[in-house]
Structures are given as structure tokens and as C-alpha cells.
Motif scaffolding. Sequence first.
Motif, PDB file in Angstrom:
ATOM      1  N   ASP A 309       0.815  -1.224   0.000  1.00  0.00           N
ATOM      2  CA  ASP A 309       0.000   0.000   0.000  1.00  0.00           C
ATOM      3  C   ASP A 309       0.845   1.271   0.000  1.00  0.00           C
ATOM      4  OD1 ASP A 309       1.037   0.092   2.555  1.00  0.00           O
ATOM      5  OD2 ASP A 309      -0.873  -0.250   3.574  1.00  0.00           O
ATOM      6  N   GLY A 310       2.172   1.113  -0.057  1.00  0.00           N
ATOM      7  CA  GLY A 310       3.058   2.276  -0.085  1.00  0.00           C
ATOM      8  C   GLY A 310       3.308   2.879   1.278  1.00  0.00           C
ATOM      9  N   LYS A 311       2.744   2.281   2.331  1.00  0.00           N
ATOM     10  CA  LYS A 311       2.892   2.816   3.688  1.00  0.00           C
ATOM     11  C   LYS A 311       3.519   1.786   4.632  1.00  0.00           C
ATOM     12  CE  LYS A 311      -1.328   5.531   2.994  1.00  0.00           C
ATOM     13  NZ  LYS A 311      -2.726   5.752   3.470  1.00  0.00           N
ATOM     14  N   GLY A 312       4.063   0.739   4.047  1.00  0.00           N
ATOM     15  CA  GLY A 312       4.691  -0.295   4.863  1.00  0.00           C
ATOM     16  C   GLY A 312       3.837  -1.528   5.052  1.00  0.00           C
ATOM     17  N   GLY A 313       2.580  -1.453   4.638  1.00  0.00           N
ATOM     18  CA  GLY A 313       1.680  -2.592   4.763  1.00  0.00           C
ATOM     19  C   GLY A 313       1.166  -3.041   3.409  1.00  0.00           C
ATOM     20  N   HIS A 314       0.005  -3.716   3.404  1.00  0.00           N
ATOM     21  CA  HIS A 314      -0.560  -4.245   2.171  1.00  0.00           C
ATOM     22  C   HIS A 314      -2.068  -4.007   2.129  1.00  0.00           C
ATOM     23  CE1 HIS A 314       3.217  -6.506   2.514  1.00  0.00           C
ATOM     24  NE2 HIS A 314       3.173  -6.587   1.197  1.00  0.00           N
ATOM     25  N   THR A 315      -2.592  -3.961   0.910  1.00  0.00           N
ATOM     26  CA  THR A 315      -4.035  -3.901   0.684  1.00  0.00           C
ATOM     27  C   THR A 315      -4.488  -5.283   0.225  1.00  0.00           C
ATOM     28  OG1 THR A 315      -3.930  -1.569   0.052  1.00  0.00           O
ATOM     29  CG2 THR A 315      -5.877  -2.818  -0.630  1.00  0.00           C
ATOM     30  N   PHE A 316      -5.484  -5.829   0.897  1.00  0.00           N
ATOM     31  CA  PHE A 316      -5.986  -7.168   0.592  1.00  0.00           C
ATOM     32  C   PHE A 316      -7.337  -7.057  -0.119  1.00  0.00           C
ATOM     33  CE2 PHE A 316      -3.029  -7.553   4.009  1.00  0.00           C
ATOM     34  CZ  PHE A 316      -2.373  -8.764   3.798  1.00  0.00           C
ATOM     35  N   THR A 317      -7.499  -7.853  -1.165  1.00  0.00           N
ATOM     36  CA  THR A 317      -8.742  -7.788  -1.947  1.00  0.00           C
ATOM     37  C   THR A 317      -9.214  -9.196  -2.305  1.00  0.00           C
ATOM     38  OG1 THR A 317      -7.362  -7.474  -3.924  1.00  0.00           O
ATOM     39  CG2 THR A 317      -8.343  -5.509  -2.937  1.00  0.00           C
ATOM     40  N   THR A 318     -10.486  -9.271  -2.697  1.00  0.00           N
ATOM     41  CA  THR A 318     -11.105 -10.572  -2.975  1.00  0.00           C
ATOM     42  C   THR A 318     -11.281 -10.861  -4.457  1.00  0.00           C
ATOM     43  OG1 THR A 318     -13.314  -9.605  -2.837  1.00  0.00           O
ATOM     44  CG2 THR A 318     -12.382 -10.491  -0.798  1.00  0.00           C
ATOM     45  N   ASN A 319     -11.076  -9.840  -5.325  1.00  0.00           N
ATOM     46  CA  ASN A 319     -11.273 -10.064  -6.757  1.00  0.00           C
ATOM     47  C   ASN A 319     -10.263  -9.258  -7.554  1.00  0.00           C
ATOM     48  OD1 ASN A 319     -12.591  -7.318  -7.531  1.00  0.00           O
ATOM     49  ND2 ASN A 319     -13.781  -8.026  -5.756  1.00  0.00           N
ATOM     50  N   LEU A 320     -10.113  -9.621  -8.814  1.00  0.00           N
ATOM     51  CA  LEU A 320      -9.075  -9.042  -9.659  1.00  0.00           C
ATOM     52  C   LEU A 320      -9.301  -7.560  -9.914  1.00  0.00           C
ATOM     53  CD1 LEU A 320      -6.503  -9.539 -11.229  1.00  0.00           C
ATOM     54  CD2 LEU A 320      -7.909 -10.217 -13.211  1.00  0.00           C
ATOM     55  N   ALA A 321     -10.533  -7.139 -10.091  1.00  0.00           N
ATOM     56  CA  ALA A 321     -10.805  -5.717 -10.354  1.00  0.00           C
ATOM     57  C   ALA A 321     -10.351  -4.863  -9.165  1.00  0.00           C
ATOM     58  CB  ALA A 321     -12.288  -5.517 -10.641  1.00  0.00           C
ATOM     59  N   SER A 322     -10.712  -5.286  -7.972  1.00  0.00           N
ATOM     60  CA  SER A 322     -10.297  -4.544  -6.773  1.00  0.00           C
ATOM     61  C   SER A 322      -8.785  -4.573  -6.613  1.00  0.00           C
ATOM     62  CB  SER A 322     -10.960  -5.140  -5.528  1.00  0.00           C
ATOM     63  OG  SER A 322     -12.366  -5.033  -5.605  1.00  0.00           O
ATOM     64  N   HIS A 323      -8.191  -5.690  -6.961  1.00  0.00           N
ATOM     65  CA  HIS A 323      -6.736  -5.811  -6.866  1.00  0.00           C
ATOM     66  C   HIS A 323      -6.061  -4.845  -7.836  1.00  0.00           C
ATOM     67  CE1 HIS A 323      -2.752  -7.528  -6.506  1.00  0.00           C
ATOM     68  NE2 HIS A 323      -2.738  -7.823  -7.804  1.00  0.00           N
ATOM     69  N   ASN A 324      -6.569  -4.758  -9.053  1.00  0.00           N
ATOM     70  CA  ASN A 324      -5.972  -3.854 -10.035  1.00  0.00           C
ATOM     71  C   ASN A 324      -6.062  -2.399  -9.578  1.00  0.00           C
ATOM     72  OD1 ASN A 324      -5.230  -5.898 -11.760  1.00  0.00           O
ATOM     73  ND2 ASN A 324      -7.136  -5.822 -12.955  1.00  0.00           N
ATOM     74  N   ARG A 325      -7.160  -2.034  -8.947  1.00  0.00           N
ATOM     75  CA  ARG A 325      -7.279  -0.672  -8.410  1.00  0.00           C
ATOM     76  C   ARG A 325      -6.260  -0.455  -7.294  1.00  0.00           C
ATOM     77  NH1 ARG A 325     -12.871  -1.706  -9.250  1.00  0.00           N
ATOM     78  NH2 ARG A 325     -13.151  -2.373  -7.076  1.00  0.00           N
ATOM     79  N   ALA A 326      -6.060  -1.472  -6.470  1.00  0.00           N
ATOM     80  CA  ALA A 326      -5.075  -1.364  -5.388  1.00  0.00           C
ATOM     81  C   ALA A 326      -3.663  -1.243  -5.946  1.00  0.00           C
ATOM     82  CB  ALA A 326      -5.174  -2.580  -4.458  1.00  0.00           C
ATOM     83  N   VAL A 327      -3.396  -1.936  -7.056  1.00  0.00           N
ATOM     84  CA  VAL A 327      -2.082  -1.842  -7.700  1.00  0.00           C
ATOM     85  C   VAL A 327      -1.863  -0.431  -8.233  1.00  0.00           C
ATOM     86  CG1 VAL A 327      -0.700  -2.617  -9.668  1.00  0.00           C
ATOM     87  CG2 VAL A 327      -1.950  -4.294  -8.270  1.00  0.00           C
ATOM     88  N   GLN A 328      -2.908   0.152  -8.854  1.00  0.00           N
ATOM     89  CA  GLN A 328      -2.792   1.517  -9.359  1.00  0.00           C
ATOM     90  C   GLN A 328      -2.559   2.507  -8.226  1.00  0.00           C
ATOM     91  OE1 GLN A 328      -2.569   2.545 -12.541  1.00  0.00           O
ATOM     92  NE2 GLN A 328      -2.597   0.357 -13.072  1.00  0.00           N
ATOM     93  N   ALA A 329      -3.225   2.295  -7.109  1.00  0.00           N
ATOM     94  CA  ALA A 329      -3.032   3.172  -5.948  1.00  0.00           C
ATOM     95  C   ALA A 329      -1.622   3.059  -5.413  1.00  0.00           C
ATOM     96  CB  ALA A 329      -4.047   2.809  -4.856  1.00  0.00           C
ATOM     97  N   TRP A 330      -1.086   1.838  -5.417  1.00  0.00           N
ATOM     98  CA  TRP A 330       0.298   1.640  -4.950  1.00  0.00           C
ATOM     99  C   TRP A 330       1.278   2.344  -5.885  1.00  0.00           C
ATOM    100  CZ3 TRP A 330       3.876  -1.547  -7.704  1.00  0.00           C
ATOM    101  CH2 TRP A 330       5.139  -1.612  -7.101  1.00  0.00           C
ATOM    102  N   ARG A 331       1.067   2.210  -7.190  1.00  0.00           N
ATOM    103  CA  ARG A 331       1.970   2.843  -8.160  1.00  0.00           C
ATOM    104  C   ARG A 331       1.930   4.361  -8.015  1.00  0.00           C
ATOM    105  NH1 ARG A 331       0.414  -1.019 -13.326  1.00  0.00           N
ATOM    106  NH2 ARG A 331       1.826  -2.760 -12.779  1.00  0.00           N
ATOM    107  N   LEU A 332       0.761   4.908  -7.753  1.00  0.00           N
ATOM    108  CA  LEU A 332       0.620   6.353  -7.562  1.00  0.00           C
ATOM    109  C   LEU A 332       1.355   6.795  -6.296  1.00  0.00           C
ATOM    110  CD1 LEU A 332      -0.587   9.041  -8.452  1.00  0.00           C
ATOM    111  CD2 LEU A 332      -2.675   8.442  -7.162  1.00  0.00           C
ATOM    112  N   ALA A 333       1.227   5.996  -5.239  1.00  0.00           N
ATOM    113  CA  ALA A 333       1.914   6.333  -3.974  1.00  0.00           C
ATOM    114  C   ALA A 333       3.420   6.310  -4.152  1.00  0.00           C
ATOM    115  CB  ALA A 333       1.485   5.357  -2.874  1.00  0.00           C
TER     116      ALA A 333
END
Length: 340
Positions: A309-333
Motif C-alpha cells: 500500500d506504499g505505507k509499509g503494509g498491504h491492501t488485501f482484496t477478494t477479486n481481480l478488479a479490486s486488486h488492479n485498483r489497489a495496484v494503481q493506488a500503490w503505483r501512484l503512492a
Amino acid sequence: MSNMKKILSLLLLVIALALAVAWWQVRQFAAAPLLIQQETLYQLPAGTGRVALEASLAEQHIIPDSLWFAPLLKLEPDLAKFKAGTYRLTPGMTVRQLLQLLASGKEAQFPIRFIEGTRLSEWLQALRQAPHIRHTLPEDKPEAVAAALKLPEDALLEGGFWPDTYLYTANTSDVAILARAHARMQARVASVWEHRQPDLPYRDVRQLVTMASIIEKETAVNDERGKVASVFINRLRTGMRLQTDPTVIYGLGDQYRGALTRSDLERATPYNTYVISGLPPGPIAMPGQASLNAAAHPLKTAYLYFVADGKGGHTFTTNLASHNRAVQAWRLAVKEKNER
């Protein structure tokens, strides 16, 4: 006759006075501080006698030259029962305290620390560089360790030693330290395996330790370990590949250059979980207690993905769409952090 008595009395008085002075000098010498100005390691070889000990201490400027060393040992014979070894001397220590230490046999202790998530190769390097260790391994390779510890062919080497700080005395062998760490890991793993959750998708204890090692490499956040374990357990149960970067890195070995490329993720190795199904053939690091516990008691979740998540931890998701959004958020961070 009276003159003879006076002379004898005077002689006895002189002798008594001389003995009193000598006793006082011995006591003063015993209470005198050592000459050292900083912590000093003193090695007492086996077979050293009283004369050799005095000479050694004087030559190394630990005690002053004195007439009273031998008399002190005669007056206090317990101080003469010194034992061979390496001892830690500190400023302010007296001659008596030094001799008491040598008689106690309490040798200096040296620490060596093995950290969770490190590999056997790193342990062997640390042992090679640690002071006062007697090196008996012919080479720093798993095969040499297995032979020295007389382990069976299928024994865990990677993932088979308990990470902790170990204290040792001078001339302790590298194999002796590894044997302690191996015995402790066996005991810990046996306990965790015995008390694991039922119906986990592990064929044997090796797979549990393998999972624990992956968890160890994926997160250093204790509260996340159970979630990370749940992601991999869910993937195993649904037939999804684990797709965890630390296994790829381990499989690359010396070919890893600090950043994974697409070709690395596609390269077939026994440990590349982007290519193989299920768990890799063995652990990729030494797991600690928290990761072993997480592997044996994963949280019950529906998570199938996680990303930093860019803050030392992780974002957990249940589906690929949510995961892809989390990846984009990480890249932005990461981008924002690099631009600061």
C-alpha cells in the motif's frame, strides 16, 4: 637469661610485624585495580601454572609486577584453581576479582544473531565472519552442513534452523552453533505442526514450513501474517498459482539483480510460483514463530490478492478488479514518494 628472653621477644615481635606488613601488602595487592583502561579479552591456555599465569598477566600489562602474586595464591588457595578459557576483563576489576573470574570458569560470551527471513547461505557467511569461532565446515554449502550434522537426505536445511541470537564461548565450532539452531527449529516446528488447524492443504510438515517462509518474506507486519497466509491458502484450495515474488527471487539465486523483470517471472525454475502450481519444493528462508503460527493458523477470509500500500503494509482484496485498483493506488503512492 633475661637478655635472651628480651632478644627472643624482640625477634618474635619483628617477625610478627613483618608478617603483618606482608599480609597487609598481599591484601593491598589483591585489592589493587587492573592496569587495563578498556574491556580486554584474556586467553588462558590449558596447562598454565601459577608462575606462567603471573608472567602472562604482567607481560600483557594487566597486573603490575609484584612480589605478592605468589603469596596471594598461597594465602587464598581457592584463587589458584584457575581454568583455561577466554575471559572478559573490565576496567576497575581488582586482582582478586580477576583471579576469582579465572577460577569460576565463566568464560566470555559472544553473540551471533540470525534474523528471520534470512537464508542458510547468509547464516554461513555470518558464522565465517564472527569472531572467536572455530571453523570446521570444509565449505559454506548445504551439503557440507548436512554432512557435519549427520542429517538425512530429505532434511530441511533452508528453513531448518531457528532464527535467534546465540551466545557462544571462544573456540566454539560453527557446527555446534548450527546444531543448536537446528534442534530448536525441529522442536518449534513439531509443536506448531501438532497444534495446526485441521484440514489445511499441506501434505506434510515441510509444506507448512515452506508456507511460513513465504509469509516471512512477504510481510514484516505481524498483524498481516494471518491475512497473507489466508490468501495463499485460498489460492491453494481453488487451484490458483501463488504468484509470489520472493519464490521467484529464490529460484533465480545469484542471477537475481535486485529487480524482477517479466522474463524473470516467466523463467521456469522449481521455485517460480508464477510458473508452477502449488507450493515450491521447499522453504525459501528461515521463518520465525509468528510466520509459523500464521501458516498453521491462517485467518479465514475470502482474500485472493494483496499488494503493497506504499505505507509499509498491504491492501488485501477478494477479486481481480479490486486488486488492479489497489495496484494503481500503490503505483501512484510510489510515484508521489519519488517526486518529493
